[in-house]
Design an enzyme around this catalytic site. Structure first.
Site, PDB file in Angstrom:
ATOM      1  N   ASP A   1       0.819  -1.227   0.000  1.00 23.82           N
ATOM      2  CA  ASP A   1       0.000   0.000   0.000  1.00 23.82           C
ATOM      3  C   ASP A   1       0.849   1.273   0.000  1.00 23.82           C
ATOM      4  O   ASP A   1       0.406   2.317   0.470  1.00 23.82           O
ATOM      5  CB  ASP A   1      -0.941   0.067   1.229  1.00 23.82           C
TER       6      ASP A   1
ATOM      7  N   LYS B   1       2.342   2.406  -4.890  1.00 22.90           N
ATOM      8  CA  LYS B   1       3.010   1.913  -6.111  1.00 22.90           C
ATOM      9  C   LYS B   1       2.188   2.269  -7.343  1.00 22.90           C
ATOM     10  O   LYS B   1       2.723   2.600  -8.390  1.00 22.90           O
ATOM     11  CB  LYS B   1       3.197   0.391  -6.053  1.00 22.90           C
TER      12      LYS B   1
ATOM     13  N   ASN C   1      -5.391  -9.491  -5.234  1.00 21.76           N
ATOM     14  CA  ASN C   1      -5.438  -8.900  -3.899  1.00 21.76           C
ATOM     15  C   ASN C   1      -4.614  -7.617  -3.854  1.00 21.76           C
ATOM     16  O   ASN C   1      -4.377  -7.068  -2.798  1.00 21.76           O
ATOM     17  CB  ASN C   1      -4.893  -9.892  -2.854  1.00 21.76           C
ATOM     18  N   ALA C   2      -4.148  -7.158  -5.015  1.00 21.61           N
ATOM     19  CA  ALA C   2      -3.189  -6.060  -5.016  1.00 21.61           C
ATOM     20  C   ALA C   2      -3.844  -4.716  -4.698  1.00 21.61           C
ATOM     21  O   ALA C   2      -3.426  -4.027  -3.779  1.00 21.61           O
ATOM     22  CB  ALA C   2      -2.467  -6.009  -6.347  1.00 21.61           C
ATOM     23  N   GLY C   3      -4.878  -4.361  -5.427  1.00 21.23           N
ATOM     24  CA  GLY C   3      -5.615  -3.148  -5.088  1.00 21.23           C
ATOM     25  C   GLY C   3      -4.864  -1.851  -5.271  1.00 21.23           C
ATOM     26  O   GLY C   3      -4.799  -1.029  -4.369  1.00 21.23           O
ATOM     27  N   HIS C   4      -4.268  -1.645  -6.450  1.00 22.13           N
ATOM     28  CA  HIS C   4      -3.663  -0.340  -6.730  1.00 22.13           C
ATOM     29  C   HIS C   4      -4.760   0.687  -6.943  1.00 22.13           C
ATOM     30  O   HIS C   4      -5.713   0.425  -7.656  1.00 22.13           O
ATOM     31  CB  HIS C   4      -2.871  -0.383  -8.031  1.00 22.13           C
TER      32      HIS C   4
ATOM     33  N   THR D   1      -6.716 -12.039   2.405  1.00 26.16           N
ATOM     34  CA  THR D   1      -7.863 -11.367   1.783  1.00 26.16           C
ATOM     35  C   THR D   1      -8.936 -12.378   1.365  1.00 26.16           C
ATOM     36  O   THR D   1      -9.925 -12.006   0.750  1.00 26.16           O
ATOM     37  CB  THR D   1      -7.421 -10.538   0.556  1.00 26.16           C
TER      38      THR D   1
ATOM     39  N   GLN E   1       1.956  -5.951  -3.361  1.00 28.12           N
ATOM     40  CA  GLN E   1       2.293  -6.039  -1.930  1.00 28.12           C
ATOM     41  C   GLN E   1       3.619  -5.313  -1.667  1.00 28.12           C
ATOM     42  O   GLN E   1       3.875  -4.314  -2.314  1.00 28.12           O
ATOM     43  CB  GLN E   1       2.330  -7.498  -1.437  1.00 28.12           C
TER      44      GLN E   1
ATOM     45  N   LEU F   1       4.145  12.448   1.561  1.00 29.93           N
ATOM     46  CA  LEU F   1       4.804  13.450   2.410  1.00 29.93           C
ATOM     47  C   LEU F   1       3.782  14.431   2.967  1.00 29.93           C
ATOM     48  O   LEU F   1       3.904  14.915   4.094  1.00 29.93           O
ATOM     49  CB  LEU F   1       5.825  14.229   1.569  1.00 29.93           C
ATOM     50  N   ASP F   2       2.729  14.699   2.176  1.00 29.59           N
ATOM     51  CA  ASP F   2       1.698  15.666   2.580  1.00 29.59           C
ATOM     52  C   ASP F   2       0.940  15.206   3.832  1.00 29.59           C
ATOM     53  O   ASP F   2       0.398  16.030   4.561  1.00 29.59           O
ATOM     54  CB  ASP F   2       0.710  15.897   1.428  1.00 29.59           C
TER      55      ASP F   2
HETATM   56  P1  GDP Z   1      -0.441   0.590  -3.786  1.00 30.08           P
HETATM   57  O1  GDP Z   1      -1.093  -0.742  -3.679  1.00 30.08           O
HETATM   58  O2  GDP Z   1       0.982   0.555  -3.355  1.00 30.08           O
HETATM   59  O3  GDP Z   1      -0.634   1.245  -5.121  1.00 30.08           O
HETATM   60  O4  GDP Z   1      -1.132   1.523  -2.716  1.00 30.08           O
HETATM   61  P2  GDP Z   1      -2.686   1.844  -2.545  1.00 30.08           P
HETATM   62  O5  GDP Z   1      -3.270   2.231  -3.819  1.00 30.08           O
HETATM   63  O6  GDP Z   1      -3.356   0.775  -1.764  1.00 30.08           O
HETATM   64  O7  GDP Z   1      -2.614   3.053  -1.550  1.00 30.08           O
HETATM   65  C1  GDP Z   1      -2.055   4.198  -1.903  1.00 30.08           C
HETATM   66  C2  GDP Z   1      -3.065   5.292  -1.655  1.00 30.08           C
HETATM   67  O8  GDP Z   1      -2.389   6.449  -1.401  1.00 30.08           O
HETATM   68  C3  GDP Z   1      -3.950   5.561  -2.875  1.00 30.08           C
HETATM   69  O9  GDP Z   1      -5.221   5.965  -2.463  1.00 30.08           O
HETATM   70  C4  GDP Z   1      -3.210   6.710  -3.558  1.00 30.08           C
HETATM   71  O10 GDP Z   1      -4.036   7.527  -4.337  1.00 30.08           O
HETATM   72  C5  GDP Z   1      -2.708   7.450  -2.355  1.00 30.08           C
HETATM   73  N1  GDP Z   1      -1.491   8.213  -2.573  1.00 30.08           N
HETATM   74  C6  GDP Z   1      -0.400   7.870  -3.315  1.00 30.08           C
HETATM   75  N2  GDP Z   1       0.545   8.824  -3.193  1.00 30.08           N
HETATM   76  C7  GDP Z   1       0.032   9.760  -2.351  1.00 30.08           C
HETATM   77  C8  GDP Z   1       0.549  10.983  -1.817  1.00 30.08           C
HETATM   78  O11 GDP Z   1       1.672  11.386  -2.072  1.00 30.08           O
HETATM   79  N3  GDP Z   1      -0.266  11.669  -0.962  1.00 30.08           N
HETATM   80  C9  GDP Z   1      -1.503  11.236  -0.617  1.00 30.08           C
HETATM   81  N4  GDP Z   1      -2.213  11.971   0.222  1.00 30.08           N
HETATM   82  N5  GDP Z   1      -2.016  10.105  -1.112  1.00 30.08           N
HETATM   83  C10 GDP Z   1      -1.253   9.380  -1.963  1.00 30.08           C
END
Ligand code: GDP
Length: 434
Positions: A12, A15, A37-40, A128, A222, A330-331
């Site tokens: 999470d 990526k 189960n990745a959920g990007h 999951t 993951q 970072l925000d």
């Molecule tokens: P992934 O599986 O690694 O792609 O991660 P997820 O999608 O599960 O979770 C990442 C979440 O963080 C998503 O809702 C993105 O839109 C959000 N996200 C990614 N980069 C940033 C960031 O720099 N700031 C904020 N506030 N949200 C971010």
């Protein structure tokens, strides 16, 4: 140029956003492990896409998306995802390649997943329940059924026989109302008709693509700490999300990898059980969870939150050979007066600087923290390194020092454009080439 984008923590990490940002520079995006189960989560033009199986590169016209042999594939989940993409006008035909060696997830895998988790009781892993673990078990147990087996004109053991055997084993294990094998088999026959046009030898496809000068981005699911070998076993997933998984999960040699990007949050999160040394159980953890919207993209489960753990990211840097970090969210740290970075663990009178294999040690070790001042001005949406407050830059540079990896990409928001690509990094060249 072929690069890997993978998670340097417990998944999470964001990526999806980083892959989405880099995709225009690559004509192929390939998944090498995991399942649906990745959920990007990717936001494009304010619209939210959650992609579980198909690489998020599919949102970029002209990109070929590859599902490698290291992935376990649930045909029904794939068809649902394709239908959702088509609803928003994204076509997959001619742009999707599925390995003939990828193993299938079948209905009895999902049932076995739920059963195994129930059996574990207090010691549940927090899976999951999508059948991914049991599908990998069957693969390693040499009982699995591969995508290409469905179209094998001269099989040693016909797929129908193998399904019958597997369903019989399922009925013996689970008891209760027996599952009939015929509908499971019929569903596979129908699925094959739909899958057939996309199925190929992915290793051959990627080798031909390389010869033709096409660039590939290998997308990990993951994160390093959930890797079956290098993660916090047994609280891990069933595959190798680390860089080595690229070679085995796609059929490419190490020479086909030119760079590895480790995506890491500016703090730490994890879903499910297992030790997490920097977890914050009090208000600060809750504050991070709210600010970072730390709830699972697929399951909605709240994520455990804590300070940045440099021991974890150093471990990821070593096992993956990370060239650069992409430091996301970072925000989310906007408004914190004090920030902490864990640089080691204290165990009695010993200081541990490397992540131990024994989870008992991880659970009892105390994090050793450095404190840094937070920043008053919000960094959300900042797109220029020089425009970041000096405290933010200090925080980033300290992370680079304690992890030993340059943070070439900084993310200050979920939108593709809320990103800083640091001067002097190779990433800038990759992006410009796109
Ligand atoms: P992934 O599986 O690694 O792609 O991660 P997820 O999608 O599960 O979770 C990442 C979440 O963080 C998503 O809702 C993105 O839109 C959000 N996200 C990614 N980069 C940033 C960031 O720099 N700031 C904020 N506030 N949200 C971010």
């Amino acid at each position: 140029m072929n690069i890997v984008v993978l998670g340097a923590q417990w998944g999470d990490e964001g990526k999806g956003k980083i892959v989405d940002l880099l995709t225009p520079s690559f004509s192929i995006v390939a998944r090498y492990q995991g399942g649906h189960n990745a959920g990007h989560t990717v936001y494009v033009g304010g619209r939210k896409f959650v992609l579980r199986l198909i690489p998020s590169g599919i949102l970029h016209p002209g990109t070929t998306c590859v599902i490698g042999n290291g992935v376990v594939l649930d045909p029904q989940a794939l068809f649902e995802e394709i239908a959702q993409l088509r609803e928003v006008g994204v076509e997959v035909d001619g742009r999707l390649v599925i390995s003939d060696r990828a193993h299938l997830i079948l209905p009895y895998h999902r049932e076995r997943d739920v059963f195994a988790e129930t059996q574990r009781g207090e010691r549940k892993i927090g899976t999951t329940s999508r059948g991914i673990g049991p599908a990998y078990e069957d693969k390693i147990g040499r009982r699995g059924i591969r995508v290409g087996d469905l179209g094998d004109p001269c099989p040693t053991v016909p797929v129908a026989d193998r399904v019958r055997e597997q369903v019989a084993a399922r009925n013996r294990l689970l008891g209760g109302t027996p599952l009939a094998w015929e509908p499971v088999y019929e569903q596979l026959v129908t699925a094959w008709e739909r899958l057939r046009p996309w199925v190929r030898d992915v290793s051959v496809f990627l080798a031909e693509a390389r010869r033709a000068g096409r660039h590939a981005l290998y997308e990990g699911a993951q994160g390093t700490m959930l890797d079956i070998d290098h993660g916090t076993y047994p609280y891990v997933t069933s595959s190798n999300g680390t860089a080595g998984g690229v070679c085995t999960g796609l059929g490419v040699g190490p020479g086909a990898i030119d760079g590895v990007i480790g995506v890491t949050k500016a703090y730490t999160t994890r879903v499910g059980d297992g030790p997490m040394p920097t977890e914050l159980l009090e208000d600060t953890g809750e504050r991070l969870r709210k600010a970072g919207n730390e709830f699972g993209a697929v399951t909605g489960r709240p994520r455990r939150c804590g300070w940045f753990d440099a021991v974890v990211v150093r471990h990821a840097a070593r096992v993956n050979g990370l060239d650069v970090l992409a430091l996301t969210k970072l925000d989310v740290l906007d408004g914190f007066e004090i920030l902490r970075i864990c640089t080691g663990y204290r165990l009695g009178d010993r200081t541990l600087t490397e992540f131990p294999a024994q989870l008992g040690i991880v659970a009892t070790a105390e994090p050793i923290y450095e404190e840094l001042p937070g920043w008053a001005m919000p960094v959300a949406g900042v797109r220029d390194y020089a425009a970041l407050p000096v405290e933010t830059r200090r925080y980033v540079e300290r992370i680079e020092t304690v992890t030993g990896v340059p943070a070439a990409i900084l993310s200050t928001g979920s939108d593709r454009h809320d990103t800083i690509v640091r001067e002097g990094s190779d990433i800038g060249a990759w992006l410009r080439r796109g």
